[in-house]
Design a protein around this motif. Structure first.
Motif, PDB file in Angstrom:
ATOM      1  N   TYR A 123      36.189  31.137  44.113  1.00 26.21           N
ATOM      2  CA  TYR A 123      34.812  31.615  44.033  1.00 26.21           C
ATOM      3  C   TYR A 123      34.569  32.316  42.692  1.00 26.21           C
ATOM      4  CZ  TYR A 123      30.551  33.984  45.755  1.00 26.21           C
ATOM      5  OH  TYR A 123      29.270  34.444  45.943  1.00 26.21           O
ATOM      6  N   ALA A 124      35.507  33.178  42.290  1.00 28.13           N
ATOM      7  CA  ALA A 124      35.363  33.920  41.041  1.00 28.13           C
ATOM      8  C   ALA A 124      35.342  32.991  39.834  1.00 28.13           C
ATOM      9  CB  ALA A 124      36.514  34.915  40.903  1.00 28.13           C
ATOM     10  N   ARG A 130      35.113  37.254  51.286  1.00 27.99           N
ATOM     11  CA  ARG A 130      34.551  38.209  50.341  1.00 27.99           C
ATOM     12  C   ARG A 130      34.520  39.627  50.909  1.00 27.99           C
ATOM     13  NH1 ARG A 130      28.926  36.017  48.731  1.00 27.99           N
ATOM     14  NH2 ARG A 130      29.019  37.769  47.222  1.00 27.99           N
ATOM     15  N   ASP A 136      32.199  40.953  43.538  1.00 27.29           N
ATOM     16  CA  ASP A 136      31.463  39.947  44.303  1.00 27.29           C
ATOM     17  C   ASP A 136      32.391  38.941  44.972  1.00 27.29           C
ATOM     18  OD1 ASP A 136      29.127  41.161  43.537  1.00 27.29           O
ATOM     19  OD2 ASP A 136      28.587  39.657  42.018  1.00 27.29           O
ATOM     20  N   SER A 137      33.596  38.775  44.431  1.00 31.27           N
ATOM     21  CA  SER A 137      34.546  37.810  44.988  1.00 31.27           C
ATOM     22  C   SER A 137      35.435  38.398  46.078  1.00 31.27           C
ATOM     23  CB  SER A 137      35.436  37.254  43.869  1.00 31.27           C
ATOM     24  OG  SER A 137      34.659  36.644  42.863  1.00 31.27           O
ATOM     25  N   ARG A 143      39.086  33.720  47.117  1.00 33.31           N
ATOM     26  CA  ARG A 143      38.375  34.642  46.230  1.00 33.31           C
ATOM     27  C   ARG A 143      38.450  34.172  44.772  1.00 33.31           C
ATOM     28  NH1 ARG A 143      40.896  40.065  49.138  1.00 33.31           N
ATOM     29  NH2 ARG A 143      39.362  40.170  50.850  1.00 33.31           N
ATOM     30  N   VAL A 176      32.125  40.256  38.857  1.00 31.34           N
ATOM     31  CA  VAL A 176      32.712  39.062  39.472  1.00 31.34           C
ATOM     32  C   VAL A 176      33.842  39.461  40.410  1.00 31.34           C
ATOM     33  CG1 VAL A 176      34.111  36.998  39.006  1.00 31.34           C
ATOM     34  CG2 VAL A 176      32.054  37.449  37.643  1.00 31.34           C
ATOM     35  N   ARG A 189      33.117  27.301  44.304  1.00 29.71           N
ATOM     36  CA  ARG A 189      32.464  28.423  44.971  1.00 29.71           C
ATOM     37  C   ARG A 189      32.163  28.127  46.437  1.00 29.71           C
ATOM     38  NH1 ARG A 189      26.971  31.484  42.738  1.00 29.71           N
ATOM     39  NH2 ARG A 189      27.003  33.208  44.228  1.00 29.71           N
TER      40      ARG A 189
END
Length: 305
Positions: free
Chosen positions: A240-241, A198, A258-259, A237, A255, A16
């Protein structure tokens, strides 16, 4: 019998935090499934051995080996000696592309090669331990010194014998390496994407931040990394996801949003491309995969912004 320790991506882990340089010195947990992260990883084996399944090949690092590989391709530490200790760090690309390595090394690592050198000695064991201690000290000067010394140690690889696995013939078609004109541009591109992945960004936004024409930005990034700008944004992305999916109440649609993905379908397609499975199945499998009694633990790491 030694209890097996397993690793799953942590909600605030390396997956992340693509802009963060993290350092570690620990017994590595075995991975229950492949993971990926948008940093180059350096491993130094202090004691014992580890075995990795990389993208397209397998490799075993033994005591005294130092290795580098691109974490953006799925990889899995699937076995290790009971007494293993390893050290190293995760290098954001903004650090990696500043390294003065042989011309072809950066690009070949980005294409999936693993660099390994046995040209190490007792000073490396002491230094990796000290760098980890400095990074964890809370003293910004010590932490900065640890990073600088680690990067210099990696650069010293160019003066010693090293191997690129699989063999050079297997990666002969990798893109050419950096030159003195492209390196600062790639660094600026990586900086901007790391700060904004993001958000809804495109090649024009990225090129403007790097102060170059969009077509030139796309060409130089592709030449240097083997990836398109869009591929790299998606990788950030997805990394992070991957971490968000480990949260107990993670909602796949949330998710995705948000990613930085604009739709669930785009998220599912991109995730399946790198992981070979859907986000929902990944989340279920990595948490329920059968094995020995599980202790989930993140390695002893210090993050340095």
């Amino acid at each position: 019998m030694t209890e097996r320790i397993y690793y799953v991506p942590d909600a605030n882990g390396v997956e992340r935090l693509p802009t963060v340089l993290s350092m570690f010195h620990a017994a590595p947990p075995v991975m229950r499934a492949p993971h990926w992260h948008a940093q180059v990883e350096v491993n130094y084996i202090v004691r014992g051995w580890v075995h990795y399944k990389m993208s397209g090949h397998e490799v075993r690092f033994s005591e005294g080996d130092m290795a580098l590989f691109w974490g953006g391709l799925p990889h899995q530490l699937d076995d290790a000696a009971d007494d293993v200790v390893y050290a190293g760090g995760h290098l954001p690309l903004v650090h990696f592309f500043r390294l003065r390595l042989p011309q072809d090394v950066q690009s070949k690592l980005m294409q999936g090669a693993t660099l390994i050198t046995q040209a190490t000695d007792a000073s490396d064991t002491l230094n990796f331990a000290r760098w980890n201690d400095y990074a964890r000290s809370g003293d910004p000067m010590k932490a900065g010194m640890a990073v600088d010394e680690l990067l210099l140690r990696i650069e010293r690889v160019r003066f010693d014998a090293y191997s690129l696995l699989p063999g050079r013939a297997d990666i002969a078609n990798a893109v050419e390496g950096l030159d003195h004109h492209s390196s600062p541009i790639v660094v600026r591109i990586c900086d901007f994407i790391a700060d904004n992945f993001r958000e809804d960004i495109d090649s024009s936004d990225i090129a403007a931040a790097a102060n170059v024409h969009p077509k030139y930005a796309m060409n130089v990034f592709k030449k240097t990394t083997g990836m398109t700008l869009n591929d790299y944004v998606n990788l950030m992305r997805l990394s992070y996801a991957q971490a968000l999916l480990m949260q107990e109440e993670a909602n796949v649609l949330q998710v995705a949003m948000d990613s930085g993905f604009g739709s669930l379908s785009a998220f599912n397609k991109s995730f399946r491309k790198i992981a070979g499975t859907s986000p929902s199945d990944f989340r279920r499998d990595v948490r329920t995969r059968p094995g020995a009694p599980v202790t989930v633990r993140t390695p002893n790491r210090r993050r340095i912004n």
